[in-house]
Design an enzyme around this catalytic site. Structure first.
Site, PDB file in Angstrom:
ATOM      1  N   ASP A  46       0.840  -1.189   0.000  1.00 24.11           N
ATOM      2  CA  ASP A  46       0.000   0.000   0.000  1.00 24.11           C
ATOM      3  C   ASP A  46       0.880   1.245   0.000  1.00 24.11           C
ATOM      4  OD1 ASP A  46      -2.922   1.097   0.796  1.00 24.11           O
ATOM      5  OD2 ASP A  46      -1.398   2.237   1.891  1.00 24.11           O
ATOM      6  N   TYR A  51       2.747   9.935  -0.090  1.00 26.26           N
ATOM      7  CA  TYR A  51       3.738   9.304   0.800  1.00 26.26           C
ATOM      8  C   TYR A  51       5.160   9.505   0.288  1.00 26.26           C
ATOM      9  CZ  TYR A  51      -0.212   6.511   2.667  1.00 26.26           C
ATOM     10  OH  TYR A  51      -1.394   6.085   3.200  1.00 26.26           O
ATOM     11  N   LYS A  80      -2.832   5.904  -4.213  1.00 25.31           N
ATOM     12  CA  LYS A  80      -3.964   6.800  -3.952  1.00 25.31           C
ATOM     13  C   LYS A  80      -3.733   8.152  -4.600  1.00 25.31           C
ATOM     14  CE  LYS A  80      -3.949   4.582   0.588  1.00 25.31           C
ATOM     15  NZ  LYS A  80      -2.525   4.373   0.832  1.00 25.31           N
ATOM     16  N   HIS A 111      -7.776   9.354  -1.991  1.00 22.04           N
ATOM     17  CA  HIS A 111      -7.147   9.336  -0.669  1.00 22.04           C
ATOM     18  C   HIS A 111      -8.022   9.994   0.409  1.00 22.04           C
ATOM     19  CE1 HIS A 111      -2.864   9.250   1.240  1.00 22.04           C
ATOM     20  NE2 HIS A 111      -3.781   8.925   2.110  1.00 22.04           N
ATOM     21  N   LEU A 209      -3.120  -0.861  14.336  1.00 19.74           N
ATOM     22  CA  LEU A 209      -2.534  -0.866  15.690  1.00 19.74           C
ATOM     23  C   LEU A 209      -2.643   0.513  16.329  1.00 19.74           C
ATOM     24  CD1 LEU A 209       0.763  -2.837  14.881  1.00 19.74           C
ATOM     25  CD2 LEU A 209      -1.421  -3.754  15.710  1.00 19.74           C
ATOM     26  N   SER A 257       5.533  -1.716   9.411  1.00 19.63           N
ATOM     27  CA  SER A 257       6.725  -1.795  10.249  1.00 19.63           C
ATOM     28  C   SER A 257       7.880  -2.155   9.346  1.00 19.63           C
ATOM     29  CB  SER A 257       6.562  -2.865  11.327  1.00 19.63           C
ATOM     30  OG  SER A 257       7.797  -2.992  12.012  1.00 19.63           O
ATOM     31  N   ARG A 262       9.522  -7.269  14.180  1.00 22.40           N
ATOM     32  CA  ARG A 262       8.104  -6.900  14.325  1.00 22.40           C
ATOM     33  C   ARG A 262       7.289  -7.327  13.114  1.00 22.40           C
ATOM     34  NH1 ARG A 262       9.805  -2.250  17.104  1.00 22.40           N
ATOM     35  NH2 ARG A 262       9.617  -0.947  15.256  1.00 22.40           N
ATOM     36  N   GLU A 265       6.518 -10.882  13.659  1.00 23.86           N
ATOM     37  CA  GLU A 265       5.557 -10.974  14.765  1.00 23.86           C
ATOM     38  C   GLU A 265       4.147 -10.609  14.277  1.00 23.86           C
ATOM     39  OE1 GLU A 265       4.828  -7.810  18.036  1.00 23.86           O
ATOM     40  OE2 GLU A 265       6.682  -8.852  18.565  1.00 23.86           O
TER      41      GLU A 265
END
Length: 315
Positions: A46, A51, A80, A111, A209, A257, A262, A265
């Site tokens: 994504d 960005y 986007k 967006h 998160l 991340s 991570r 995980e």
């Protein structure tokens, strides 16, 4: 492949997305994170014009395809269109494709429901940058044209309220396949999810998160005592609990991340099963939207004079 959901446009979307938004990260860091993610099994990436990561994402994916580690068909890429290109999504997408070195992307999203002056190509618009009318109809026609031209396989939106989706469905020839919104155990989007379910629009969760590590983000979700206690019960991590909660609601999740440990995980969330009691407890958590978009609201030039206008009371 399992772990995919079929969209209303007939295309399969991998439910575990890899986010590439980062103000701090150098493009080399994004590139190496995408390489690592592909190695780990990520297939959904994504990005967005705003960005500044399209080039790095495209380069890493093209390198992986050239090395025959993956095929283009196996990868799902979302980008986007920013508000300053609402007058011409086709040209904007062609530019994004040049940035990425690709012939097509899989999903192109609006967006934000916000039209800006053509020069406003930065994240926080100034007062003089706003167009007063949203003019969603002409923007969406441009999005539909992108799909008809084969520049993207599907089109959708991001940060749209139920009411804005309703307005869009009234004028759309091609309905949006996705609405990508903030969603996590402390911002559960029940009303929006029900509406999207009825209209076969897939809800994709960004900041699943709560956006820790982002300038605007919060650690409230992964630091929540309830989320922590559920994670202990399942020998999981708080992040895995939050991600599995989103997946259990039928959403895809966009996780960001660049840290290898991570990333591994987070992927483990796919193996976690929450029970009914966990989900009932999560429903009791107090809700607060983290990404509020205050900088799109002003009482002079923006179509959104107060924050309630941007979210139509869903805040």
């Amino acid at each position: 492949m399992e772990n995919q959901v079929r969209l209303n446009c007939g295309v399969n979307l991998p439910i575990f997305g890899f986010g590439t938004f980062s103000y701090q990260a150098h493009s080399k860091a994004i590139e190496s994170a995408v390489h690592m993610a592909i190695k780990m099994g990520h297939r959904h990436f994504d990005t967005a014009t705003i960005y500044g990561s399209e080039g790095a994402v495209g380069k890493a994916i093209c390198d992986e395809i050239l090395s025959q580690n993956v095929e283009r068909e196996d990868i799902f890429i979302t980008t986007k269109v920013w508000g300053n290109d609402h007058h011409d999504p086709v040209s904007a997408l062609k530019q994004s494709l040049r940035n990425m070195g690709l012939e097509y992307i899989d999903m192109y999203l609006v967006h934000w429901p916000l039209k800006l002056k053509p020069w406003a190509c930065y994240p926080v618009p100034k007062e003089s940058d706003f167009e007063e009318a949203l003019d969603l109809e002409s923007t969406w026609k441009g999005m539909e044209k992108c799909q008809e031209l084969g520049l993207c396989r599907c089109i959708g939106v991001s940060n749209f309220s139920t009411k804005k989706l309703e307005s869009l469905l009234e004028i759309a020839s091609i309905p949006p396949a996705v609405n990508q919104v903030e969603m996590h155990p402390m911002w559960r989007q029940r009303k929006l999810r029900e509406f999207c379910g009825e209209h076969k629009i897939h809800v994709s969760a960004y900041s699943p998160l709560g956006g820790p590590g982002n300038a605007w983000g919060s650690t409230a979700v992964i630091e929540s005592p309830l989320i922590k206690s559920i994670s202990l019960k399942h020998s999981a991590t708080p992040a895995q609990v939050a991600l599995q909660w989103g997946l259990s609601k039928g959403s895809s999740v966009i996780v960001k991340s660049f840290n290898e440990h991570r990333m591994k995980e987070n992927f483990g969330a796919l193996d976690l099963k929450l029970d009914d009691q966990d989900c009932l407890e999560i429903e009791k958590l107090e809700e607060r939207k983290i990404m509020r978009g205050e900088y799109f609201v002003n009482d002079t030039t923006s179509p959104y004079k107060i924050i309630q206008d941007l979210w139509d009371g869903e805040i």
